[in-house]
Design a protein around this motif. Structure first.
Motif, PDB file in Angstrom:
ATOM      1  N   LEU A 175     -15.600  -2.254  23.212  1.00  0.00           N
ATOM      2  CA  LEU A 175     -15.342  -1.661  22.057  1.00  0.00           C
ATOM      3  C   LEU A 175     -13.832  -2.089  21.720  1.00  0.00           C
ATOM      4  O   LEU A 175     -13.270  -2.052  20.678  1.00  0.00           O
ATOM      5  N   GLN A 176     -13.029  -1.457  23.011  1.00  0.00           N
ATOM      6  CA  GLN A 176     -11.566  -1.790  22.812  1.00  0.00           C
ATOM      7  C   GLN A 176     -11.269  -3.303  22.567  1.00  0.00           C
ATOM      8  O   GLN A 176     -10.235  -3.396  21.610  1.00  0.00           O
ATOM      9  N   ALA A 198     -11.970  -4.026  18.775  1.00  0.00           N
ATOM     10  CA  ALA A 198     -10.829  -3.339  17.982  1.00  0.00           C
ATOM     11  C   ALA A 198      -9.616  -3.956  17.897  1.00  0.00           C
ATOM     12  O   ALA A 198      -9.074  -4.229  16.710  1.00  0.00           O
ATOM     13  N   PHE A 242     -19.216   6.874  15.047  1.00  0.00           N
ATOM     14  CA  PHE A 242     -18.660   5.475  14.701  1.00  0.00           C
ATOM     15  C   PHE A 242     -17.372   5.468  13.908  1.00  0.00           C
ATOM     16  O   PHE A 242     -16.489   4.938  14.049  1.00  0.00           O
ATOM     17  N   PHE A 300     -14.388   4.917  15.827  1.00  0.00           N
ATOM     18  CA  PHE A 300     -13.799   3.700  15.915  1.00  0.00           C
ATOM     19  C   PHE A 300     -13.030   3.134  14.694  1.00  0.00           C
ATOM     20  O   PHE A 300     -12.083   2.585  14.833  1.00  0.00           O
TER      21      PHE A 300
END
Length: 407
Positions: free
Chosen positions: A4-5, A8, A129, A133
């Protein structure tokens, strides 16, 4: 977590590069939109709505106004009472006075607590989310856009850069700011973009409308001379440094002297034809409305001395509502930055000119109706002042005085 990082960081860097290279920032967010549309179709209890936008013009309605009463010839008090009762019931049912200033929950919205229990898991996942995020990424975009605005404006001023560099920085900042708010804009009929001399007029959703419209400028064309209401806080900061990149005219709405001076400056500026002059951007409604109607246009600038370029902005509020309903700007920013996204279709209408037989008020009404018809909403004969209880009492007094005179 690492994936996820990485995602992003990839989205952040790729989006920034696309904007700096004069490309659209909307290609990556549209992937999210397509996924959301698929999810939306699968939600329990939701029925697809037929899209009617663009297929019909706004309905013709009669409103209880002073002008309407002046144009009526009542033979007796019974006829007047019948007319007033009918219009009063219609006003209550349509709620034309408060309807333009409310955030309404769309049937197809993905932002509100679900009515169906089976949809609850998706809502909980979506909430996490959006806040865990999307919001951090957009916060990074916002920080980058503010730093870009500050740095680019100082560099352009210090180096006395050519106007094309000022324009590039202005358009780029607008796109970066839109990135940070999760905005996707689709531009239509670009051949009708405003030109010099001229005045661009648009319906008004929020203080972000300036960045929304400016992001659609042609890098090799012209920008806009920005006009607006003076604000404090974060908006004041944006105006302070944004005014270095493009001409800026601000007014204090509470001061009649300032309004008159601004009007004169707008009129003079809109007639200029020099290469470094931009068309003036105005929001004649004077107040933000929620895209359910177009408020009455103020007539001052519709004097026929220059071309009027109407711009119609239509939002799709299923994934986020761009309307500014909050009392201050920061809570509004947080709300839209934690939405899925905001989608706006922007339509450039052909230039309009005042006819010799028209008054300023009639020309303003014609432009207002052209924008309202493009959006398939009502063109209201009221402005935002009637949100105030004091203004409503004054207007009621005018109606009573007019009716007394007629009878």
């Amino acid at each position: 977590m690492l994936s996820l990082q990485f995602l992003a960081v990839f989205i952040f860097i790729t989006s920034i590069l696309l904007v700096l290279l004069k490309r659209s920032w909307g290609c990556i967010p549209m992937i999210l939109v397509r996924i959301l549309e698929e999810v939306l179709g699968g939600l329990v209890g939701w029925k697809g709505q037929e899209e009617t936008f663009g297929k019909r013009a706004a309905d013709k309605k009669t409103f209880l106004t002073v002008d309407h009463l002046k144009n009526k010839n009542f033979e007796n008090s019974f006829e007047a009472s019948t007319e007033l009762i009918g219009l009063g019931i219609q006003s209550i049912l349509q709620d034309d006075l408060t309807r333009p200033f409310q955030i309404e929950e769309e049937e197809a919205s993905l932002l509100h607590f679900p009515k169906e229990t089976l949809n609850l898991p998706f809502y909980v996942f979506g909430l996490g989310f959006r806040w865990g995020f999307l919001f951090p990424i957009r916060l990074c975009f916002m920080v980058f856009s503010v730093l870009f605005l500050t740095t680019s404006s100082v560099i352009c001023v210090v180096l006395n850069a050519e106007i094309k560099y000022f324009r590039y920085c202005g358009i780029t900042f607008a796109k970066l700011f839109n990135l940070s708010t999760g905005l996707i804009v689709n531009f239509h009929d670009k051949k009708n973009r405003p030109r010099v001399p001229g005045v661009a007029v648009a319906n008004h959703l929020s203080a972000n409308d300036v960045m929304t419209i400016y992001s659609g400028c042609d890098y090799d064309g012209v920008g806009y001379t920005i006009t607006g209401q003076s604000h404090g806080g974060f908006v004041k900061y944006l105006y302070k440094y944004g005014g270095k990149l493009t001409p800026l005219l601000l007014v204090d709405r509470a001061c009649d002297k300032n309004r008159n001076a601004l009007l004169q400056a707008i009129v003079e500026h809109s007639k200029k034809t020099e290469k470094d002059t931009y068309p003036v951007l105005l929001f004649p409604e004077g107040y933000c409305s929620n895209n359910k109607a177009v408020l009455q246009f103020r007539k001052a600038i519709f004097n026929g001395e220059t071309a009027i370029y109407p711009i119609a902005m239509k939002q799709n509020s299923r994934f986020g509502d761009a309307f500014w309903a909050e009392d201050t700007f920061i809570p509004y920013l947080i709300r839209i930055m934690t939405s899925w996204c905001s989608i706006i279709d922007m339509y450039y209408l052909p230039a309009m000119y005042k006819e010799s037989s028209e008054s300023e008020e009639q020309f303003a009404k014609r432009v207002q109706c052209a924008i309202a018809a493009k959006l398939s909403v009502d063109a209201l004969p009221f402005d935002g002042k009637l949100k105030s209880e004091k203004e409503r009492e004054k207007y009621k007094g005018k109606l009573q005085a007019c009716l007394a005179e007629k009878l």
